[in-house]
Design an enzyme around this catalytic site. Structure first.
Site, PDB file in Angstrom:
ATOM      1  N   ASP A  31       0.862  -1.186   0.000  1.00 12.17           N
ATOM      2  CA  ASP A  31       0.000   0.000   0.000  1.00 12.17           C
ATOM      3  C   ASP A  31       0.894   1.230   0.000  1.00 12.17           C
ATOM      4  O   ASP A  31       1.917   1.250   0.686  1.00 12.17           O
ATOM      5  CB  ASP A  31      -0.904  -0.004   1.254  1.00 12.17           C
ATOM      6  N   THR A 116     -16.124  -3.677 -10.326  1.00 12.73           N
ATOM      7  CA  THR A 116     -17.200  -2.835  -9.799  1.00 12.73           C
ATOM      8  C   THR A 116     -18.475  -2.925 -10.633  1.00 12.73           C
ATOM      9  O   THR A 116     -18.413  -3.146 -11.859  1.00 12.73           O
ATOM     10  CB  THR A 116     -16.738  -1.359  -9.778  1.00 12.73           C
ATOM     11  N   TYR A 140     -13.936   6.034 -14.141  1.00 12.80           N
ATOM     12  CA  TYR A 140     -13.664   5.036 -13.103  1.00 12.80           C
ATOM     13  C   TYR A 140     -14.129   3.653 -13.593  1.00 12.80           C
ATOM     14  O   TYR A 140     -13.357   2.683 -13.612  1.00 12.80           O
ATOM     15  CB  TYR A 140     -14.365   5.419 -11.793  1.00 12.80           C
ATOM     16  N   ARG A 277     -27.319  13.561  -8.362  1.00 12.55           N
ATOM     17  CA  ARG A 277     -25.869  13.643  -8.551  1.00 12.55           C
ATOM     18  C   ARG A 277     -25.557  13.117  -9.955  1.00 12.55           C
ATOM     19  O   ARG A 277     -26.077  12.064 -10.342  1.00 12.55           O
ATOM     20  CB  ARG A 277     -25.190  12.783  -7.476  1.00 12.55           C
TER      21      ARG A 277
HETATM   22  N1  UDP Z   1     -26.305   9.641  -1.944  1.00 13.90           N
HETATM   23  C1  UDP Z   1     -27.083  10.636  -1.380  1.00 13.90           C
HETATM   24  N2  UDP Z   1     -26.484  11.514  -0.516  1.00 13.90           N
HETATM   25  C2  UDP Z   1     -25.160  11.450  -0.207  1.00 13.90           C
HETATM   26  C3  UDP Z   1     -24.381  10.429  -0.786  1.00 13.90           C
HETATM   27  C4  UDP Z   1     -24.984   9.529  -1.641  1.00 13.90           C
HETATM   28  O1  UDP Z   1     -28.278  10.725  -1.645  1.00 13.90           O
HETATM   29  O2  UDP Z   1     -24.687  12.302   0.560  1.00 13.90           O
HETATM   30  C5  UDP Z   1     -26.942   8.679  -2.858  1.00 13.90           C
HETATM   31  C6  UDP Z   1     -26.242   8.567  -4.206  1.00 13.90           C
HETATM   32  O3  UDP Z   1     -26.726   9.557  -5.088  1.00 13.90           O
HETATM   33  C7  UDP Z   1     -26.596   7.146  -4.632  1.00 13.90           C
HETATM   34  C8  UDP Z   1     -26.692   6.388  -3.286  1.00 13.90           C
HETATM   35  O4  UDP Z   1     -26.841   7.404  -2.272  1.00 13.90           O
HETATM   36  O5  UDP Z   1     -27.860   7.106  -5.238  1.00 13.90           O
HETATM   37  C9  UDP Z   1     -25.448   5.596  -2.961  1.00 13.90           C
HETATM   38  O6  UDP Z   1     -24.322   6.452  -3.149  1.00 13.90           O
HETATM   39  P1  UDP Z   1     -22.859   6.047  -2.717  1.00 13.90           P
HETATM   40  O7  UDP Z   1     -21.964   7.203  -3.048  1.00 13.90           O
HETATM   41  O8  UDP Z   1     -22.864   5.566  -1.306  1.00 13.90           O
HETATM   42  O9  UDP Z   1     -22.506   4.794  -3.629  1.00 13.90           O
HETATM   43  P2  UDP Z   1     -22.560   4.606  -5.250  1.00 13.90           P
HETATM   44  O10 UDP Z   1     -23.834   3.863  -5.520  1.00 13.90           O
HETATM   45  O11 UDP Z   1     -22.492   5.948  -5.891  1.00 13.90           O
HETATM   46  O12 UDP Z   1     -21.356   3.768  -5.506  1.00 13.90           O
END
Ligand code: UDP
Length: 323
Positions: A31, A116, A140, A277
């Site tokens: 790491d 992923t 990513y 998002r």
């Molecule tokens: N999410 C949210 N608020 C936050 C962070 C994440 O509503 O502060 C939502 C995000 O838009 C997604 C879900 O929670 O729909 C899971 O997001 P996370 O980033 O944990 O994992 P991802 O699915 O993006 O890998």
């Protein structure tokens, strides 16, 4: 077995490295500590600090003769990958290429790679099977898909035994190992931070075509995820590249996560509605039938509340994370 864990000072890598030690494997952690934490390196392992982009370091490390490698080291922030695609391809693809070449030179025969759900992009069918089209929507996911394909080619050409595990949403903690990202972008730790600090959490998007308008994800306990790596390491056969999705097969919406966190913490947790998002698909739920059938893997902690409760206990025990 003697096993190298790249990224073994990170959230998932540290949990799996500790499971390897517990199962009696000789375990070495590689790491660079850019995202991982020295304090997260499990007892009973040896830390080699360095980066896979350093070919000399990587070759020297592999020359120790390992039976297998679990490869977690990677950059993993979707938003950052959109802004800085070059460093995502360099780290994730070139780093893995260096690792594979060093493994070949050293005669290391087994690899388990952290892939992923992001390789599927916006899937048309859920639960998502491994045969679904791979159409990543960000660098990513593209960089991880490029590595999956690279590994497949190396298995065919060189007889490597490899497994790509496509993670859905990993959550929870395991004993003294937990999630401490900087910056933190994941829903569960942010909801719990809001509970701990009396602040608020944003709900990104309330107009998705889902049961309550918020995005649905498949959360898997980090310990269940870890066990899949040990099974994959044992099962891999020369020349084969197996690809498995890893989730619970059940989806929870953002609002359901917030509700579950309210029950677990006993805090009211202020949730503020916000726009979607960028790049978030409405629903990502895994079909894990293939790994259940082939490797006999089954989640032992499928309940969302258990994951949140374990993460909450860790956060209460580590109010400043590993720092
Ligand atoms: N999410 C949210 N608020 C936050 C962070 C994440 O509503 O502060 C939502 C995000 O838009 C997604 C879900 O929670 O729909 C899971 O997001 P996370 O980033 O944990 O994992 P991802 O699915 O993006 O890998």
């Amino acid at each position: 077995m003697k096993v190298l864990v790249t990224g073994g000072a990170g959230y998932i890598g540290s949990v799996v490295a500790s499971q390897l030690v517990e199962a009696g494997h000789e375990t070495v952690v590689l790491d660079d500590l850019s995202k991982g934490h020295r304090e997260a390196v499990p007892e009973g392992t040896r830390l080699l600090q360095g980066n896979l982009l350093d070919t000399g370091f990587t070759r020297q490390t592999l020359s120790e003769s390992f039976d297998g490698v679990l490869h977690f080291a990677a950059l993993s922030l979707v938003g950052e990958s959109v802004e800085k695609p070059e460093i995502y391809y360099r780290n994730n693809v070139c780093g893995t290429l260096n690792l594979l070449e060093a493994m070949r030179e050293a005669g290391t025969g087994k690899l388990v790679f952290s892939s992923t759900a992001a390789v599927y992009g916006e899937p048309e069918e859920v639960p998502i099977q491994e045969s679904a089209p791979t159409l990543p929507t960000n660098p990513y996911g593209s960089s991880k898909l490029a590595v999956d394909r690279l590994i497949g080619a190396v298995c065919g050409a060189r007889g490597l035994a490899a497994t790509s595990l496509r993670y859905f949403n990993v959550a929870g903690a395991s004993g003294r190992f937990g999630e401490d990202h900087h910056p933190e972008t994941h829903l569960i730790p942010l909801v719990l931070r809001a509970a701990a600090e009396g602040s608020s959490v944003k709900i990104f998007g309330t107009d998705y075509p889902t049961r309550d308008g918020t995005a649905v994800r498949d959360y898997i306990h980090v310990e269940d995820l870890g066990r899949a790596h040990l099974l994959a390491l044992e099962a891999a056969g020369p020349g084969e590249h197996s690809v498995y999705n890893l989730g619970n097969g059940a989806g929870f919406s953002v609002r359901e996560v917030v509700e579950a966190a309210r029950r677990v913490t006993g805090q009211s947790i202020d949730a503020v509605e916000a726009p979607r998002r960028a790049g978030d698909p409405p629903t990502l739920v895994a079909s894990s039938e293939k790994i259940q059938a082939d490797l006999g893997w089954k989640p032992e902690k499928p309940e969302l509340e258990t994951m949140i409760s374990d993460a909450w206990t860790w956060m209460c025990d580590h109010p400043n994370g590993y720092g």
